[in-house]
Each structure stands twice: as C-alpha cells, then as structure tokens.
Scaffold this motif. Structure first.
Motif, PDB file in Angstrom:
ATOM      1  N   LYS A   1       9.885 -20.153 -77.510  1.00 43.24           N
ATOM      2  CA  LYS A   1      10.874 -19.083 -77.424  1.00 43.24           C
ATOM      3  C   LYS A   1      11.037 -18.621 -75.975  1.00 43.24           C
ATOM      4  O   LYS A   1      12.166 -18.471 -75.476  1.00 43.24           O
ATOM      5  CB  LYS A   1      10.434 -17.904 -78.312  1.00 43.24           C
ATOM      6  N   ALA A   2       9.890 -18.453 -75.306  1.00 44.87           N
ATOM      7  CA  ALA A   2       9.934 -18.013 -73.903  1.00 44.87           C
ATOM      8  C   ALA A   2      10.641 -19.043 -73.033  1.00 44.87           C
ATOM      9  O   ALA A   2      11.429 -18.691 -72.148  1.00 44.87           O
ATOM     10  CB  ALA A   2       8.513 -17.769 -73.398  1.00 44.87           C
TER      11      ALA A   2
ATOM     12  N   ASP B   1      15.549 -20.619 -70.131  1.00 41.79           N
ATOM     13  CA  ASP B   1      16.294 -21.834 -69.836  1.00 41.79           C
ATOM     14  C   ASP B   1      15.425 -22.878 -69.141  1.00 41.79           C
ATOM     15  O   ASP B   1      15.848 -23.542 -68.198  1.00 41.79           O
ATOM     16  CB  ASP B   1      17.492 -21.467 -68.941  1.00 41.79           C
ATOM     17  N   LEU B   2      14.189 -23.009 -69.609  1.00 38.19           N
ATOM     18  CA  LEU B   2      13.249 -23.916 -68.945  1.00 38.19           C
ATOM     19  C   LEU B   2      12.854 -25.095 -69.830  1.00 38.19           C
ATOM     20  O   LEU B   2      12.028 -25.917 -69.437  1.00 38.19           O
ATOM     21  CB  LEU B   2      11.975 -23.163 -68.551  1.00 38.19           C
TER      22      LEU B   2
ATOM     23  N   LEU C   1      10.664 -21.318 -60.277  1.00 39.89           N
ATOM     24  CA  LEU C   1       9.296 -20.818 -60.354  1.00 39.89           C
ATOM     25  C   LEU C   1       9.275 -19.360 -60.826  1.00 39.89           C
ATOM     26  O   LEU C   1       8.454 -18.959 -61.638  1.00 39.89           O
ATOM     27  CB  LEU C   1       8.639 -20.938 -58.977  1.00 39.89           C
ATOM     28  N   GLN C   2      10.234 -18.599 -60.307  1.00 37.50           N
ATOM     29  CA  GLN C   2      10.360 -17.208 -60.727  1.00 37.50           C
ATOM     30  C   GLN C   2      10.558 -17.132 -62.244  1.00 37.50           C
ATOM     31  O   GLN C   2       9.936 -16.326 -62.919  1.00 37.50           O
ATOM     32  CB  GLN C   2      11.560 -16.583 -60.009  1.00 37.50           C
ATOM     33  N   ARG C   3      11.427 -18.009 -62.745  1.00 39.31           N
ATOM     34  CA  ARG C   3      11.678 -18.014 -64.191  1.00 39.31           C
ATOM     35  C   ARG C   3      10.430 -18.413 -64.968  1.00 39.31           C
ATOM     36  O   ARG C   3      10.164 -17.896 -66.043  1.00 39.31           O
ATOM     37  CB  ARG C   3      12.827 -18.980 -64.515  1.00 39.31           C
ATOM     38  N   VAL C   4       9.648 -19.362 -64.400  1.00 40.16           N
ATOM     39  CA  VAL C   4       8.425 -19.787 -65.082  1.00 40.16           C
ATOM     40  C   VAL C   4       7.472 -18.604 -65.238  1.00 40.16           C
ATOM     41  O   VAL C   4       6.901 -18.380 -66.301  1.00 40.16           O
ATOM     42  CB  VAL C   4       7.726 -20.929 -64.316  1.00 40.16           C
ATOM     43  N   PHE C   5       7.332 -17.813 -64.156  1.00 40.88           N
ATOM     44  CA  PHE C   5       6.425 -16.670 -64.228  1.00 40.88           C
ATOM     45  C   PHE C   5       6.936 -15.613 -65.210  1.00 40.88           C
ATOM     46  O   PHE C   5       6.147 -14.973 -65.915  1.00 40.88           O
ATOM     47  CB  PHE C   5       6.206 -16.063 -62.843  1.00 40.88           C
ATOM     48  N   ILE C   6       8.268 -15.451 -65.257  1.00 41.20           N
ATOM     49  CA  ILE C   6       8.813 -14.500 -66.225  1.00 41.20           C
ATOM     50  C   ILE C   6       8.595 -15.027 -67.643  1.00 41.20           C
ATOM     51  O   ILE C   6       8.227 -14.275 -68.549  1.00 41.20           O
ATOM     52  CB  ILE C   6      10.301 -14.221 -65.930  1.00 41.20           C
TER      53      ILE C   6
END
Lengths: 301, 260
Positions: free
Chosen positions: B128-129, B134-135, B151-156
């Motif tokens: 879900k995350a 969108d990863l 990378l920012q999205r991965v951490f979020i």
C-alpha cells in the motif's frame, strides 16, 4: 581406512586428534570472525570496520598477554592464568573494553576515517602495554606469547575445543537476538529508535556478542587478520541483500568455507610444512578488499 | 478534546551540555488537531529542527509538556511510541545494498517479531505504501541508484508503512526541484485528508507551505506561533521572519519580493 593395524591406528590418531579438531577450529574461527565483522560494520555503519581494524583483536591480545606474561610477574596464581579458558575470558574482556572505548569516542566523532584511526590508536596503546609486559616477562613466557601471536588453528585438544564451542555459541546466540536491531541500525540510531528499538540494549547486545566471539577466537587461535573484514563484504556481494536474518547465517556459512579453504592451503598438500594461517588469510583477504574497492570505486556497505 | 492530536504546553527546548542548559526556544504552547498538514517555518538556526526533534522524541525537552493523543510523551514505551509517531529525515547514510522494498519494510519493525519476519498484514501495508508513493516499479532497485526525489518518496513510504497517526518530517523538500517539491507536498496533503493523519514538517518553502498547509507554525524573534496560512499573511510576521533582509513579503501576490 584399510591397511595394517598400525597404519590404521596412526591414521586414526591423525584424523581424530589433529585434523578433525583443526577443521572444527577453522569453522568456528571463520564463521565467528565473519559475524563479528558484520556486527561491527552495521553498528558503526562503516564498511571498513572489523575486529582487527577497530583494535578488538589487539584488546584481546592484551588480555592474553596479561595472562601469559603477567602470570609470571604476579606469581602464585599461575594455575588459574595458564588455563586456556582464562585466556578466553581475559581476551573477551580485553576486546570488550577496547570496543567500549572506541564506541564512546565514535559517538563524539562522526567521521568514518576518524573512527578507524581511533581503532588504530587503541591498537598502538595495547601494543605498547604488551611491549612493557614483555620487557619484564620471563623468556619462556615471552616465547609462548610470540608463538601464540602467529596464529594457529591447530594445537587445540578436544577439551579446549569444548570451551571454545561454549563461548562461541553464546556469542552467536547473543548476535542472533540483535538481528532486528541490526536491520534498523542500517538507517542510523535516530531511525532505529523511531522504529521501536531500544538502542542502549541492542548496542550492548551487539558489543557483547562481538567481544565474546572476537575474544574467544583470539584467545584460542591467535589474532587472525582480514577474515572479519572480508567475509561480510563477500556475503553482501553474493547474496545481494542487507536483511540480517539472511546475512547472518550466510556469513556463518561463507566464513566457515573460506577459513577451511585457507586451512587446506596452509597445510601445503604433498608437503610436511604448515604455513602460518595469518599469512594465508592476509594473502587471500587483502586482495579481496582491494578488488572490491577498485571495482566499486568505493567499498559497499 | 479527542481530536487533539498534539498538545504542547509551556515547552522549553534546547540542548543539555553537562549541567548547562542551552535554551533555544521557550514558552511554546499550541495544539494541533487530527488530519491537518502543518509546516514549521523560520530562518536558519531559529530552532525548527530542534522543535521537530523534540516533538518526535529524538531529543529530550528541557521543561514543559508534550501530549500525543492525550498521553504524555514520556509515558510511551519505545514500541508504543513507534506505533504512534513515525519520523523522516533524509540526511542519513544509506547502505547501498539496501533495496527500496527492504528500506520500506523496515517501517514494519514495531509490528514484527524478534526475527523481523513479515506477516501477510505487513506485506499488504508495504504494498500500500509503495502504491501511494508511486514506487511499485522501483521496489527491487538499490537505494543508491535512486534520484533525490525518488529517495525522498522511499523514506516517506517507509513512514507510511509504519502506519502511525502522526508523521514528523525534517525538511522533506530540500534538494528537490519545484516539480518534486510540489509532488511531495501534495502526497503529504493527500495522506492527511484520506487517512486522517497529522503531519508536521519543517521547511524553507514558505510560499508553497502557505498554499498547501492547513496550519503554519512560525518561529520568529524567539517566539513560536500557530496560524492559518491566511491569518499569517494578514499579520506582518512574514516580514519579520528574516530580519534586516533584502526581501519583503507582498500580501497581495503571496510572494517574497526583492526590496527596491
């Protein structure tokens, strides 16, 4: 096992009294140092950390030196100090103290290189203390210490092997309990704490596991270089994961295999010579590290 | 008062060095309600990060109280806390052998057993995350091959997988271009509204924050105050934010302009 009775007996003797304990020692040494290296690299988040580089082996050496050479100085307690298990305890304590010091200082300096240099400095300090000790020690004790320092997988009786196995197993068990913490520590302590890890506790477990493993191995087999540094890197390359519940068993396996190979080479097939094990691990380990460095430009953690 | 997500009373923050307390900000009081996106703005060195880190339990407070969901900060066990609040800051070294999926799945640690084994519910939360951020296509990639925005999205995504009602982010928009800044802030807004999360982030993006946030915590002249974006524009605070500076805030345009 064919042949006459006497031949069979001597083969039995070679296999059971010499070769088998030696192979078991090789397995314990390789896997144990590999795990110690893995724990260090994750805890310090430093690809170049390892029991040898951070001065743990030197700390353990100091413990053993105190046992071998200090015993003759203090006198009276020689019986206690000359036992191999007392070497193991002293060596574990030695590496525990060094690791604790390095860790305390590492909290103040965030720089990778500075931590390694601090490790080297501790190695120098312990070497200095050992020099002072050897200056006052008796000739036999000094010789005994120097031979121990060459490193050897042989020379262990079954009885000593039991002690080795006991310490080793407790070290591995402690390391296993830290698997989850190791996973989150990859992102640093702030993240690990925010994901529900008790940092103080897990750090203590990791230090305890490492010093038990490193201490007992150094006590029984002498200071062995490069294995602790090289094995975790090889494992990461081969298994392409950073999940410690896969990495840890993989390091155990790979460490045993590599050390058995080193042992086989050191026997020099078709010759009676036995090379010092430290020479072999350095000859194999150092090129591995250099290759990794050159291939990836920087070492992968 | 059940909608009170974060209640701060008389908080004093700073650093403890030996017996000396270096106070950075004091008399901080505000309360944040559920489902709001809140930005902390202020000049460099005014204590944005210190405030955020104190709220996120990453550093000790000097005095005062912080209540999360009507429970005092210090009364949470480490694991309970990890189920209430997640924390994002990207200024960290990432081991290169870590894949996107592995990093995001670390967010499930408060729920996994001692071996860190993922159960079906954990896998569902991770997927879900990954979808939300969108990863999904990148999940097998190694983290060191990603761009800053990814990378920012991965951490979020990791923080989303942790599935907490509150998320704190320390400067989530640094190093990003305008497009990715907007994308990140839109994602945060969506998380607040669709999942009723409370999200607090520190930022230098004042203009963007004013457009997207429900509330803004401003730090200027050693005072912390909570405003709505509109209210903040009406007051003259934005002009006092940067003292003796060469910019001023234009109320009608909603922009910082050079002083003539």
């Amino acid at each position: 096992m064919i042949g006459t009775n006497s031949v069979k007996q001597s083969w039995d003797q070679i296999l059971w009294v010499y070769r088998l304990p030696k192979s078991i020692t090789a397995i314990l040494v390789g896997s144990g140092l590999g795990v110690a290296g893995l724990l260090m690299q994750t805890l310090f988040r430093n690809p170049l950390a390892g029991p040898y580089v951070l001065g743990l082996s030197s700390g353990a050496s100091l413990g053993v030196a105190l046992c071998i050479m200090g015993a003759s100085l203090f006198g009276g307690m020689e019986f206690i100090f000359s036992q191999k298990w007392s070497y193991a305890i002293a060596a574990s304590l030695g590496s525990f103290v060094v690791l604790l010091c390095v860790l305390l200082l590492a909290a103040r300096v965030k720089d990778h290189m500075a931590i390694l240099i601090i490790g080297l400095m501790f190695a120098s300090i312990t070497a200095g203390v050992v020099s002072v000790l050897s200056f006052f020690a008796s000739a036999e004790a000094l010789q005994q210490y120097i031979f121990w320092g060459f490193g050897s997988l042989g020379n262990l009786s079954w009885h000593e092997l039991y002690w080795f196995l006991g310490f080793y197993t407790s070290g591995i068990l402690v390391s296993l309990t830290a698997i989850k913490a190791l996973n989150s520590l990859q992102l640093g302590e702030a993240y690990a704490r925010s994901m529900g890890q008790n940092i103080q506790k897990s750090r203590f477990l990791i230090i305890l596991g490492t010093s038990l493993l490193c201490g007992v191995i150094t006590a029984f087999a002498g200071p062995i270089a490069f294995i602790g540094l090289a094995i975790p890197h090889l494992t990461r390359q081969l298994f392409k994961t950073s999940d410690h519940k896969i990495l840890l068993p993989a390091v155990l396996l790979l460490g045993s295999i590599v050390m058995l190979i080193c042992d086989t080479i050191s026997q020099l097939p078709s010759s009676e010579l036995i090379l010092p094990i430290n020479a072999i691990t350095a000859l194999i380990g150092a090129p591995v590290i250099i290759t990794l460095l050159v291939r990836n430009r920087k070492i992968v953690f | 008062m059940s909608s009170n997500s974060i209640e701060v009373k008389n908080l004093k923050i700073g650093y403890i060095q030996g017996k000396k307390h270096e106070v950075i900000l004091k008399n901080i009081s505000f309360h944040l309600t559920k489902g709001n996106l809140v930005s902390i703005i202020g000049a460099n060195g005014t204590g944005k990060s210190t405030l955020l880190r104190t709220l996120a339990h990453q550093q000790p407070k000097l005095s005062g109280t912080v209540e999360i969901e009507n429970t005092l900060l210090e009364n949470f066990s480490i694991n309970q806390w990890a189920k209430q609040v997640s924390w994002v800051h990207t200024e960290t070294i990432i081991p290169s052998s870590l894949s996107v999926y592995e990093l995001v799945s670390l967010g499930r640690q408060p729920y996994t057993n001692w071996l860190d084994k993922l159960k079906t519910t954990d896998s569902i939360e991770i997927e879900k995350a990954l979808q939300l951020t969108d990863l999904a296509d990148l999940k097998q990639k190694k983290c060191n091959t990603l761009s800053d925005g990814q990378l920012q999205r991965v951490f979020i995504a990791r923080a989303i997988a942790q599935n907490t009602p509150i998320i704190f982010l320390d400067e989530p928009t640094t190093h990003l271009d305008l497009h990715h800044k907007v994308e990140t802030l839109t994602l945060l807004k969506r998380l607040c509204k669709e999942y009723n999360k409370t999200i607090v982030f520190s930022s230098h993006e004042i203009e963007l924050s004013l457009q997207v946030c429900d509330q803004v915590l401003s730090i200027s002249q050693k005072k912390v105050a909570l405003h709505t974006p509109k209210g903040l524009i009406e007051t003259n605070l934005l002009n006092e934010l940067f003292q003796d500076s060469k910019v001023h805030f234009d109320k009608t345009l909603g922009k910082f302009l050079f002083k003539e």
